[in-house]
Motif scaffolding. Structure first.
Motif, mmCIF file in Angstrom:
data_model
loop_
_atom_site.group_PDB
_atom_site.id
_atom_site.type_symbol
_atom_site.label_atom_id
_atom_site.label_comp_id
_atom_site.label_asym_id
_atom_site.label_seq_id
_atom_site.Cartn_x
_atom_site.Cartn_y
_atom_site.Cartn_z
ATOM 1 N N TYR A 139 9.629 -4.776 7.307
ATOM 2 C CA TYR A 139 8.440 -5.486 7.792
ATOM 3 C C TYR A 139 7.142 -4.964 7.179
ATOM 4 O O TYR A 139 6.323 -5.742 6.674
ATOM 5 N N THR A 140 6.935 -3.656 7.212
ATOM 6 C CA THR A 140 5.663 -3.091 6.745
ATOM 7 C C THR A 140 5.372 -3.423 5.286
ATOM 8 O O THR A 140 4.289 -3.939 4.978
ATOM 9 N N PRO A 141 6.301 -3.176 4.338
ATOM 10 C CA PRO A 141 5.994 -3.557 2.951
ATOM 11 C C PRO A 141 5.935 -5.071 2.742
ATOM 12 O O PRO A 141 5.213 -5.547 1.862
ATOM 13 N N MET A 142 6.677 -5.850 3.552
ATOM 14 C CA MET A 142 6.692 -7.305 3.386
ATOM 15 C C MET A 142 5.361 -7.948 3.753
ATOM 16 O O MET A 142 5.059 -9.072 3.341
ATOM 17 N N LYS A 143 4.530 -7.241 4.512
ATOM 18 C CA LYS A 143 3.232 -7.789 4.899
ATOM 19 C C LYS A 143 2.357 -8.093 3.689
ATOM 20 O O LYS A 143 1.467 -8.939 3.756
ATOM 21 N N LYS A 144 2.629 -7.410 2.583
ATOM 22 C CA LYS A 144 1.859 -7.659 1.358
ATOM 23 C C LYS A 144 2.530 -8.685 0.452
ATOM 24 O O LYS A 144 1.986 -9.026 -0.607
ATOM 25 N N VAL A 145 3.688 -9.168 0.847
ATOM 26 C CA VAL A 145 4.483 -10.036 -0.025
ATOM 27 C C VAL A 145 4.571 -11.462 0.485
ATOM 28 O O VAL A 145 4.375 -12.417 -0.272
ATOM 29 N N SER A 146 4.858 -11.633 1.785
ATOM 30 C CA SER A 146 5.117 -12.970 2.309
ATOM 31 C C SER A 146 4.805 -13.040 3.791
ATOM 32 O O SER A 146 5.055 -12.083 4.538
ATOM 33 N N PRO A 147 4.293 -14.207 4.248
ATOM 34 C CA PRO A 147 4.046 -14.372 5.685
ATOM 35 C C PRO A 147 5.328 -14.421 6.512
ATOM 36 O O PRO A 147 5.272 -14.368 7.744
#
Length: 302
Positions: A139-147
């Motif tokens: 979740y934490t790194p995905m916040k910069k990748v995709s909604p």
């Protein structure tokens, strides 16, 4: 950081240092995790609540939840510095250095995991570990990748009652725990979307993708919020139909879901920051009210 500020930080009172480390644990979220875990434990226990195990479950869950919150702040310390709402947190404001924050957070996580495995049961420990891993590693790194991160983040956010049920029973196969998971999952998506709508400029400046792509008018935000709020109704009904909760929970659970839906519709009719704020406050009120209904239902029915 200049030497003058370094001198001030070195000479700070111990109470301020303790306060900063406490803030690093995200105390509000950690308390929510504990309450949700408690709900799962009580419903999973049936008529026989083992209070000794409950105390151990609360301690272990607190440690790992606090450590997860602290490590999330360690990972996001750079982006936190770019947002007004987070710039004054202890790590981006350099009141705690990065290495100390990392050691502190990892110590809490691993001590909490070990505590749950040894003093509660390995299944409860495994649920908490999976919660931390998804939250921090996906979740934490995905916040910069995709909604899509919002749906992913709702998974660890919904696991505390599963952990509580696992602490009481030693398994994760019973439908009740997954219905509680459903309540938290479907609550969390519109809750986070309302915050994202309010703070979209702040999130954007930090490079965080917290709203659906190309959703300037908010129709996608409304769609997913409504889908999740409407899903609260059948999940609430299922808890009653399976005799996991009684009529008190059913009546109040439905009423609270109706209230939540009313403010979601209000946001849909006029997608302004003011209505997003009202929807956010409705979501903040919904979850503790539902958990209170669970407690009333459980203990009045005894």
């Amino acid at each position: 950081m200049n030497s003058a500020k370094e001198t001030v930080l070195i000479n700070r009172p111990l109470t301020e240092v303790i306060s900063d480390y406490y803030q690093l644990t995200k105390p509000g979220i950690t308390m929510s995790v504990l309450v949700s875990m408690l709900v799962g434990y009580i419903l999973g226990s049936g008529a026989d609540i083992n209070f000794s195990v409950l105390i151990h479950a609360l301690i272990g869950t607190y440690l790992i939840a606090a450590g997860t919150g602290a490590h999330n702040q360690f990972i996001e310390r750079v982006s936190d510095k770019l947002m007004k709402r987070t710039a004054k947190r202890p790590l981006p404001d350099h009141r705690i250095d990065s290495k100390s924050g990392m050691i502190f957070s990892l110590t809490l996580i691993f001590s909490g995991l070990l505590y749950l495995i040894l003093l509660v049961n390995p299944v409860a420990g495994a649920v908490s570990l999976v919660t931390a891993l998804i939250y921090l590693g996906i979740y934490t790194p995905m916040k910069k990748v995709s909604p899509i991160n919002i749906a992913v983040g709702a998974i660890p956010g919904a696991l505390p009652p599963v952990g509580g049920w696992a602490a009481a029973t030693g398994n994760i196969s019973e439908p009740g725990m997954w219905l509680l998971f459903g309540i938290m999952f479907f609550w969390q998506v519109p809750h986070v979307l309302s915050i994202a709508w309010l703070c979209k400029d702040d999130y954007s400046s930090a490079g965080l993708k917290m709203l659906p792509k190309k959703d300037e008018e908010g129709y996608k935000t409304l769609f997913w919020s409504m889908i999740c709020v409407l899903s609260l109704f059948p999940v609430t009904l299922a808890l009653f139909q399976l005799n996991i909760a009684g009529i008190i929970f059913l009546v109040f659970g439905m009423l609270f879901a109706l209230g939540f839906m009313a403010y979601t519709i209000k946001f849909g009719l006029e997608r302004t920051k003011d209505n997003a704020k009202k929807m956010m406050f409705a979501s903040i009120a919904y979850l503790p009210l539902v958990w209170i209904a669970v407690f009333l239902d459980r203990f009045i029915s005894i």
